[in-house]
Design a protein around this motif. Sequence first.
Motif: not given
Length: 258
Positions: A80-81, A123-132, A214-216, A207-209
């Motif tokens: 909820l952002y 992104a999937d969660e693995a890709e999203a986690g690596a983007a942090i 919806e938002m790059t 969260i990132v995934s």
Amino acid sequence: MALWVRFTRDGTEGFGTLDGETIAVHSGDLLAGATPTGATLALADVALLPPVRPGAFIGLWNNFHAAAAKQGNPIPEFPLYFLKNPRCVIGPGAAIRPPAGYEGKVLYEGELGLVIGKRVSNADEAEAGAAIFGLTCVNDVTALDLLFADASFPQWARAKGADSFGPIGPVIATGLDWSALSVKVALNGRVRQDYPLSDMIIPPARIVSLISREMTLQPGDVIACGTSLGALPMRPGMQVAVTIEGIGTLENAYAPAA
């Protein structure tokens, strides 16, 4: 693990890694392969800036089990952002001020901030986690009386995006396990928030995934993961300190309107 800071000295901005009271100055891009210059500066000789200037500043609501239970809110499946005005960002030591003419309640909300290090979309969660890239402290300041000033339209952007309502810092820490950390907020030295990040409903990589569907997200974007119990109004003259072990303490004064 590294602690990244941005600073200004004699009118010139720079960045580097903090080790105790010494900054190892770097060049290049902080988020993409920065290179040490070999120069060092004493922390006491610089003024710290926000460690990042986000293009997008995203905040979460209702993302901790304890707060959801106390407030009677259902557990969300999707973040909820809301969006905070990125120009509301200030750094350590800068003053938080209410909008001109505003005399209502202004709340602090100590939170974990995620700093995005690379472009991420759907992104999937693995890709999203690596983007942090790393973690920082955030004080998600809110002019509470503006949020519901109009019964027909909750004004999240207005209530949370006023000038100075986005303290971030003092560093971006890399290599930390977020789930082992806790957030503490002290008003004039008295701890008013103290909650474990392991109580988070939707964890950082998810969260990132989910938001990236919806938002790059772009390098430098910041996501504040939401707050838990103990967010209260501030009074002018109070010192507000948000502390997360391994990241440090983000301290700002709440000052009267200019």
